[in-house]
Write a protein that holds these residues in place. Structure first.
Motif, short mmCIF file in Angstrom:
data_model
loop_
_atom_site.label_atom_id
_atom_site.label_comp_id
_atom_site.label_asym_id
_atom_site.label_seq_id
_atom_site.Cartn_x
_atom_site.Cartn_y
_atom_site.Cartn_z
N GLY A 2 43.70 49.15 32.68
CA GLY A 2 43.72 47.74 33.07
C GLY A 2 43.91 46.83 31.87
O GLY A 2 44.73 45.92 31.88
N ALA A 3 43.15 47.12 30.81
CA ALA A 3 43.24 46.28 29.62
C ALA A 3 44.67 46.31 29.07
O ALA A 3 45.22 45.28 28.69
N LEU A 4 45.26 47.52 29.08
CA LEU A 4 46.63 47.63 28.58
C LEU A 4 47.59 46.86 29.48
O LEU A 4 48.43 46.10 29.00
N VAL A 5 47.42 47.06 30.81
CA VAL A 5 48.35 46.42 31.74
C VAL A 5 48.23 44.91 31.64
O VAL A 5 49.20 44.19 31.43
N ILE A 6 46.97 44.43 31.76
CA ILE A 6 46.81 42.97 31.76
C ILE A 6 47.09 42.39 30.40
O ILE A 6 47.86 41.46 30.23
N GLY A 7 46.47 43.00 29.39
CA GLY A 7 46.51 42.38 28.08
C GLY A 7 47.85 42.48 27.39
O GLY A 7 48.42 41.49 26.96
N GLN A 8 48.34 43.69 27.31
CA GLN A 8 49.49 43.92 26.46
C GLN A 8 50.82 43.86 27.20
O GLN A 8 51.64 43.00 26.98
N ALA A 9 50.95 44.84 28.11
CA ALA A 9 52.25 45.06 28.72
C ALA A 9 52.75 43.83 29.47
O ALA A 9 53.90 43.42 29.32
N ALA A 10 51.86 43.20 30.23
CA ALA A 10 52.29 42.06 31.04
C ALA A 10 52.81 40.94 30.16
O ALA A 10 53.81 40.29 30.48
N PRO A 31 59.05 34.03 34.25
CA PRO A 31 59.91 33.63 35.36
C PRO A 31 59.18 32.98 36.54
O PRO A 31 59.82 32.45 37.43
N PHE A 32 57.85 33.07 36.56
CA PHE A 32 57.14 32.57 37.74
C PHE A 32 56.55 31.19 37.51
O PHE A 32 56.24 30.83 36.38
N PRO A 33 56.31 30.44 38.60
CA PRO A 33 55.50 29.23 38.47
C PRO A 33 54.08 29.59 38.04
O PRO A 33 53.65 30.73 38.26
N ALA A 34 53.40 28.62 37.47
CA ALA A 34 52.05 28.90 36.95
C ALA A 34 51.11 29.42 38.02
O ALA A 34 50.28 30.28 37.75
N VAL A 35 51.23 28.92 39.25
CA VAL A 35 50.33 29.38 40.33
C VAL A 35 50.51 30.86 40.56
O VAL A 35 49.54 31.61 40.65
N VAL A 36 51.77 31.27 40.69
CA VAL A 36 52.05 32.67 40.99
C VAL A 36 51.51 33.53 39.85
O VAL A 36 50.86 34.55 40.07
N GLU A 37 51.73 33.04 38.64
CA GLU A 37 51.23 33.74 37.47
C GLU A 37 49.72 33.91 37.57
O GLU A 37 49.17 35.00 37.40
N GLY A 92 56.87 39.72 29.53
CA GLY A 92 57.21 38.33 29.85
C GLY A 92 56.87 37.95 31.27
O GLY A 92 57.39 36.99 31.81
N ILE A 93 55.99 38.72 31.89
CA ILE A 93 55.62 38.40 33.27
C ILE A 93 54.54 37.33 33.29
O ILE A 93 54.52 36.45 34.13
N VAL A 94 53.62 37.41 32.36
CA VAL A 94 52.62 36.36 32.24
C VAL A 94 52.59 35.87 30.80
O VAL A 94 53.04 36.55 29.89
N SER A 95 52.04 34.65 30.65
CA SER A 95 51.96 34.11 29.31
C SER A 95 50.61 34.45 28.70
O SER A 95 49.63 34.62 29.41
N PRO A 96 50.56 34.56 27.38
CA PRO A 96 49.29 34.87 26.73
C PRO A 96 48.18 33.88 27.08
O PRO A 96 47.02 34.27 27.25
N ALA A 97 48.55 32.61 27.24
CA ALA A 97 47.53 31.61 27.57
C ALA A 97 46.86 31.95 28.90
O ALA A 97 45.64 31.83 29.06
N MET A 98 47.66 32.39 29.85
CA MET A 98 47.13 32.76 31.17
C MET A 98 46.16 33.93 31.03
O MET A 98 45.12 33.96 31.68
N VAL A 99 46.53 34.89 30.18
CA VAL A 99 45.65 36.04 29.98
C VAL A 99 44.31 35.57 29.44
O VAL A 99 43.25 36.00 29.89
N ILE A 100 44.37 34.64 28.50
CA ILE A 100 43.13 34.13 27.93
C ILE A 100 42.30 33.46 29.02
O ILE A 100 41.11 33.74 29.17
N VAL A 101 42.94 32.62 29.80
CA VAL A 101 42.21 31.91 30.86
C VAL A 101 41.56 32.90 31.82
O VAL A 101 40.37 32.80 32.14
N VAL A 102 42.35 33.88 32.25
CA VAL A 102 41.81 34.83 33.23
C VAL A 102 40.69 35.65 32.64
O VAL A 102 39.66 35.87 33.28
N SER A 103 40.84 36.06 31.38
CA SER A 103 39.76 36.90 30.84
C SER A 103 38.50 36.08 30.58
O SER A 103 37.40 36.56 30.83
N VAL A 104 38.67 34.84 30.13
CA VAL A 104 37.47 34.00 29.95
C VAL A 104 36.78 33.80 31.29
O VAL A 104 35.56 33.94 31.42
N THR A 105 37.58 33.54 32.33
CA THR A 105 37.01 33.38 33.66
C THR A 105 36.27 34.63 34.10
O THR A 105 35.17 34.57 34.65
#
Lengths: 561, 359, 409
Positions: A414-422, A378-384, A426-439
């Motif tokens: 944290g891993a559960l919250v960021i990785g799985q549940a979020a 539901p959020f714009p990419a920035v907010v995400e 549908g709060i964040v997209s998997p691609a965003m999770v990948i980007v953030v974790s790589v970063t």
């Protein structure tokens, strides 16, 4: 004052004349009337010690507020034990064994003292013949005496003499040398600095056994009176940088120095910058390596983190291990670190810019996949991106200060919250999770914590600039950063050298890691006269290779088959 | 400032907006030849500016003009030069903003894009020539890597058709020379005159001449290569119609199914080049003005003059077409006198003045 | 305190937050158009059709995917209008998201439109539009409505546009009767005086109505499927003729676009007895002018392997190989000649012979330019030289036919 100076000169440690003179200079600066002083010191700065023992003791008690940890042991010495004397020390600060065995015992039992002497002679006698301790000197200034007491020395006051003998008995509980917790290396020394300056200096001296390794000491902090030492290799370090360090340290007039970070902030070239312009380390071998390159180490009592100046941008991407591992591997790792730093800076910003402004630049298949993932978000990419980055930063901050047992729980949650549940929510997209974790992982690859943490801060600025103007904003922000970096200096040395200003000889020595045998010269940025690092022809010269024909075989050479 | 820094500055300055805009397009498929010829002319111009610098190695252009022409006339001319520098900065800023609006930000007002860009430039100029020079060194490396990889990708993707550049000299040499000496010589090569404001800050004085020639030669070669590349990729017709031929070339790259859509390359080229070109013009303008009006801290002028440049960039034309037309006129009536005629006169005066001194 | 700094800070912050939305597009606000087609209506207007990707449906297996194959991966919208930009705006009446053309892979133009109106009116918009990539592939819908190619669902590659583009790539590489042309190349060729474009044709085999439903892709044999078919030949921007089969391949030989292909030749009266797989080839076109009269020569050099042998041939004998090579050369030469003849008949210089002449002799070209297509090209002398080389004979030396024949004896 004159006699004090004379005596001091006589008894000063001949090995370190500089230190003494320097300390004296320091004192001079302190009594400079222009500098604001706290009231309590202003009152007694020129008070000399009295002839009467009881008055002296009263004075000291008054100054120290009758603190119970100050032990006053009264003894009788001299001919027929007629003369009153007192031994003073602070419990816990002194090495109690030294005080008991070498000090009180020898004073009480010494035969020399039984002879009949004038009280004036007694003092000299005690210093010269009775006390079997390395450091001893006499003082008359009350302030100095109290300071010396607080530094862990033991005092002897004798009735009828307006002088006090202080003996170096510093000791007490301290941490043993342990493996450093930061700057961990796979290969290399496992020793880390401790909180005690003497130990730390000794650790470096143990590595560099040259008389050219000069140490200058001073106390900084009007209340804490922290010992600060600067250490450099005479002839290798540039003289004007050493002078600059001295002046900057002398300028400091603060109540307390609790950690090297205090000093760092007070002497750095520019405060309004996210980038560290002074390096720090916990490793003696790293200090030694930097000293050999002409840098100057600043050791501060009470912290295992030693400051190194001048620091350069590229220096934060080097580790001590680069020089002990093989050339090709070390170079590859260096590039990897720079790449990781770059990713940790712009990773999420690139994602935001590409998905909200420049969809045309993403390959077709990829953009469909990302779009499919973002359908439910539901959020714009920035907010995400900001949500994820903030969550991650909070997680890291929380995990950092927790006890180890709870820390692992935090990371699991944290891993559960960021990785799985979020993602599932549908709060964040998997691609965003990948980007953030790589970063996030990339940001751990920067060896220097100070540099990594600055990247974390700048990342948010990049995300916002990318979210407002896409690549244009991102590139502008990047330009700003580069301009800012190029404008920085560390102790007069441009921060971005040897990049900018470009110096070819330094460039190949610092940016790349050449084979050890080829590093004939020290980097010129901080080095004074002594540029040559090693003798010529250091390349390993094994016996001639046999090329295509096997000749010259000795017995045992043919074990190949 | 070292000679190497001068080299990177001149190179980035020359590549600045020229890499982005069509250059010498009147010479058709011989554009590269026109650029090379103009480059030779550029050498002459540089030699002239160097001659002036040789007479007054410690003074910038706006100062020695006053010595050569006397106080009143000199000040007037120096003021004109400051105006010219401001116009130069503004014109490139405008071209740059127009390009971004056209290719990537159609809904964003031009003013905002220009304002943000000039803000960053003012920040850099505020920090002084040292920082400009160092930044140029860092971004020069980036530019080289980009150029190399860009060419490599173009070659790998197989879009280069060298036969497009043929036939060479279809119409004979005259249109080529005409293009070179009515356009390409003044933009970009004649603009080197800005460096007359920067030469005094260079420490390695002996190397100035060699560095300058090297940088001009190199930039001429790169520009010629890019022009030839554009034509060979796009074909003559498309190359001469496209407002940003280099962008079109880059867009045609398709390697291994995923290295495509590399517009970011173009934006980076444009931004790095534009950044320095505007900065140098702007720096020259600020320094000139501060000498002229005897402002003690030139950096104080940076922000107000930044606003002036921004407003001028908005005011010079109402549309992109008008802007292009205006630049063509400016080329002959403003660029030529300021870059060629006046320096020639100055050099002659300087020659006679200094000869007298010797005798 | 530091008022200047504060002011600057506020300025930057306000720029960031106030301006945020100017050119910004969230992925969820975009309708990705994978293919775009143009038909001519009976009233003479355009009918534009866009194929919009529904991202949730193309990547099955993701969460929120909506159940894989139960819903189509694309949705198609049509609109009629008089120019392309108009239609682009009109189509938003039917779309919930902004149409986004940057990822359009395919432009389909109907045969009728190409014949009557020609390409130039369409190409301007495609070139000018900043979203539209010039690397987009262009095809002509042959004997079918362009729209039908977009509405037909496909199997292997679920997005029909991708399917068609990939199909074109594959057949260009393996067969060489079709060629992928993008907008950029098309524009260059349309504007050039010495070269006319060819475009690949696509036709729809089967019932277009059946092809629209997901059911059609749920069976193993598709009810309707697009198929590459022939090359469209243009003259002055208008479609004039189709080139098919071996002639089409001959065209590609001349254009030097053949990558690999199979050439079959007859042997001892058995038709298509020996198949030869071309692995590499290089074709050069050169021009010579004598007294202002141009003469073109095409020289082809092909290298490849024997792919199939239907008759007993002794492949171990170099002389036989030489003989086969000669036969192959004849075959390829005839293909090229056929292509040249058809082009000359239609007076359309699809091979770019004019450009070759231009490059060889710019001055002579000036004179020839005006009546190049209609007179000079049509009467041009074209000399074809082919060299075919057999490098290897596959995993078998001699065919099993040889053994069989011996046993008979």
């Amino acid at each position: 004052m004159l006699s004090f100076f004379k005596q001091k000169k006589n008894r000063s440690n001949p090995q370190q004349p500089k230190e003494e003179i320097y300390a004296h200079k320091q004192k001079k600066n302190r009594s400079d009337p222009q500098q604001p002083k706290e009231e309590i010191y202003a009152q007694k700065s020129s008070v000399m010690i009295d002839f009467s023992l009881s008055k002296n003791l009263e004075d000291i008690k008054r100054i120290t507020g009758n603190s119970p940890d100050i032990v006053i042991r009264k003894v009788k010495i001299g001919d027929q034990a007629k003369t009153d004397a007192a031994v003073l020390f602070v419990k816990g600060l002194v090495d109690s064994r030294a005080v008991d065995e070498f000090f009180i015992e020898s004073i009480m039992k010494s035969n020399h003292l039984q002879e009949k002497r004038t009280p004036e002679d007694l003092m000299g006698l005690i210093t010269d013949e009775v006390i079997p301790l390395g450091q001893a000197q006499s003082m008359r200034n009350q302030e100095e005496i109290v300071d010396s007491l607080m530094a862990g020395n033991t005092l002897i006051l004798i009735d009828g003499i307006d002088e006090v003998l202080t003996a170096g008995t510093q000791g007490g509980e301290k941490r043993a040398i342990q493996e450093p917790t930061t700057h961990i290396s796979i290969r290399g020394s496992k020793e880390g600095f401790t909180e005690t300056n003497e130990t730390n200096i000794a650790m470096v001296r143990r590595i560099i056994k040259s008389p050219d390794l000069w140490v200058e000491s001073m106390t900084i902090g009007q209340v804490t009176k922290t010992d600060v030492s600067i250490m450099y290799l005479k002839g290798v370090a540039k003289e004007d940088i050493v002078q600059e360090v001295r002046t900057r340290l002398n300028r400091i007039d603060i109540d307390g120095i609790l950690e090297s970070g205090y000093v760092e902030q007070l002497i750095e070239d520019q405060t309004m910058t996210p980038f560290p312009t002074i390096d720090n380390t916990e490793r003696p071998d790293m200090v030694a390596a930097n000293l050999l390159e002409g840098r100057i180490a600043i050791l501060i009592n009470g912290t295992p983190f030693v400051l190194l100046v001048p620091a350069l941008f590229v220096g934060f991407f080097q580790t001590i291990e680069d020089y002990s591992s093989r050339v090709d591997i070390a170079n590859g790792l260096r590039f990897l670190r720079v790449l990781a730093f770059f990713i940790s800076l712009v990773g999420p910003a690139l994602y935001v810019a590409a998905t909200t402004f420049h969809q045309e630049m993403i390959p077709t298949q990829l953009v469909f996949i990302i779009a499919a993932q973002r359908e439910a978000v539901p959020f714009p990419a920035v907010v995400e991106a900001l949500i994820m980055e903030l969550t991650f930063e909070i997680l890291r901050e929380a995990g950092l200060r927790l006890p180890k047992a709870i820390g692992s729980t935090v990371s699991i949650v944290g891993a559960l919250v960021i990785g799985q549940a979020a993602v599932q929510a549908g709060i964040v997209s998997p691609a965003m999770v990948i980007v953030v974790s790589v970063t996030a992982i990339a940001s751990f690859a920067t060896p220097a914590y100070g540099m990594a943490i600055s990247a974390r801060l700048i990342r948010f600025a990049f995300i916002i600039s990318a979210a407002t103007f896409g690549f244009f904003g991102l590139i502008l922000a990047f330009f700003l950063m580069i301009v800012h970096l190029c404008g920085l200096r560390s102790f007069g040395v441009p921060y971005m050298s040897p990049f900018a200003p470009f110096s070819p000889s330094d460039f190949k020595e610092t940016f790349f890691r050449r084979p050890l045998w080829a590093m004939n010269e020290r980097p010129r940025m901080a080095v004074g006269k002594n540029v040559t690092r090693q003798g010529e022809n250091q390349k390993p010269q094994p016996p001639l290779s046999r090329e295509m024909i096997m000749t010259d075989q000795k017995e045992g050479d043919t074990h190949e088959s | 400032m070292s000679a190497y820094q001068l080299f990177t500055l001149i190179l980035l300055f020359e590549l600045g907006s020229t890499l982005v805009l069509p250059l010498a397009s009147e010479a058709k498929q011989d554009a590269w030849l026109a650029i090379l010829i103009a480059m030779a002319g550029g050498f002459c111009l540089f030699f002239m500016y160097y001659g002036l610098y040789h007479y007054y190695p410690d003074l910038p252009l706006t100062e020695y003009v006053q010595i050569l022409l006397g106080s009143v006339l000199g000040k007037g001319l120096a003021f004109c030069y400051v105006l010219y520098f401001v116009y130069g900065a503004a014109a490139i800023l405008r071209a740059f903003g127009e390009m971004l609006v056209t290719i990537a930000y159609p809904a964003t007002p031009l003013f905002v894009i220009n304002a943000l860009f000039i803000l960053v430039i003012v920040y850099m100029v505020y920090k002084g020539i040292e920082v400009i020079a160092r930044t140029s060194e860092v971004l020069f490396v980036a530019m080289c890597l980009l150029l190399l990889s860009g060419f490599l990708l173009l070659i790998i993707s197989g879009t280069i058709h060298l036969e497009n550049v043929k036939p060479v000299l279809e119409e004979g040499l005259s249109p080529v020379i005409k293009t070179a000496f009515t356009g390409t010589l003044y933009f970009p090569f004649g603009q080197i005159i800005v460096f007359a404001m920067i030469f005094p800050y260079i420490k390695e004085r002996k190397k100035v001449k060699r560095t300058g020639f090297l940088a001009i030669g190199m930039s001429g070669l790169i520009l010629a290569l890019v022009a030839a590349g554009n034509i060979s990729v796009l074909g003559l017709d498309l190359a001469s119609r496209a407002p940003f031929p280099f962008l079109a070339s880059i867009q045609s790259i398709e390697v291994a199914g995923f290295l495509e859509r590399l517009d970011i390359y173009f934006i980076l080229f444009a931004m790095i080049g534009g950044f320095f070109k505007i900065s140098i013009f702007f720096y020259a303008a600020v320094m000139g003005a501060s000498h002229l009006f005897q402002v003690k801290h030139p950096s104080r002028l940076a922000y107000p003059m930044g606003i002036v440049v921004l407003l001028v960039s908005m005011a010079i034309a109402s549309s992109y077409t008008e802007y292009i037309q205006e630049v063509r006129i400016m080329l002959l009536y403003v660029y030529m006198p300021f870059q060629v005629i006046i320096p020639v006169l100055l050099l002659i005066i300087a020659f006679f003045k200094n000869r007298k001194k010797v005798i | 305190m530091n008022r200047k700094g504060m002011f600057l800070f506020l300025l930057i912050i306000s720029v960031c937050f106030l301006s945020g939305c100017w050119s910004k597009r969230e992925l969820t606000d975009l309708a990705f158009i994978s293919a775009y087609s143009l038909d001519l209506t009976e009233e003479g207007n355009y009918e534009a059709t866009v194929q919009v990707i529904s991202p949730g449906n193309i990547t099955s297996g993701l969460q929120g995917g909506g159940g894989g194959s139960s819903s189509p991966p694309v949705i198609v919208y049509s609109v009629t209008g008089e120019n392309l930009s108009d239609m682009d705006a009109l189509i938003t009446k039917k779309l919930s998201r902004t149409p986004y053309y940057a990822h359009t892979d395919l432009v389909v133009i109907s045969e009728e439109l190409a014949k009557k109106e020609g390409l130039p009116p369409i190409l301007d918009e495609l070139d000018r539009d900043i979203e539209f990539r010039t690397t987009t592939t262009v095809v002509i819908a042959k004997e079918t409505k362009a729209k039908d190619l977009l509405t037909t669902l496909t199997g292997t590659d679920r997005v029909p546009a991708t399917n068609i583009v990939k199909m074109l790539d594959t057949t260009e590489k393996a067969l060489g009767e079709n060629v992928r042309v993008n907008v950029h190349e098309l524009i260059t060729q349309v504007t050039s005086k010495g070269k006319e474009p060819v475009l690949p044709g696509f036709t729809l085999k089967g019932d277009p109505m059946q092809g629209k439903t997901v059911k059609s892709v749920q069976s193993t044999e598709l009810e309707a499927a697009p198929e590459a078919d022939g090359l469209a030949m243009f003259k002055e921007g208008k479609l004039i003729d189709w080139i098919e089969g071996e002639t089409a391949r001959g065209t590609l030989w001349t254009l030097d676009k053949i990558k690999t292909t199979i050439v079959s030749t007859s042997w001892e009266k058995e038709k298509k007895a020996i198949a030869y797989k071309v692995m590499r080839q290089k074709t050069k076109v050169s021009a010579t002018l004598t007294k202002g009269k141009p003469k073109l020569s095409i020289s082809t050099r092909a290298e490849g392997d024997i792919a199939e042998v239907k008759v007993p041939v002794d492949l171990t004998d170099p002389h036989v190989i030489k003989k086969i090579e000669k036969e192959l050369e004849k075959e390829i030469k005839s293909e090229i000649e056929k292509a040249v003849q058809q082009a000359q008949k239609d007076k359309s210089d699809i091979f770019g012979f004019g450009e070759v002449v231009h490059r060889t002799d710019p001055k002579a070209w000036k004179k020839l330019e005006k009546e190049w297509d209609d007179r000079t090209f049509a009467e041009l002398d074209v000399d074809v030289k082919v060299e075919a080389l057999i490098r290897r004979t596959g995993l078998v030396n001699n065919s099993l036919h040889t053994t069989l024949k011996k046993e008979e004896k």
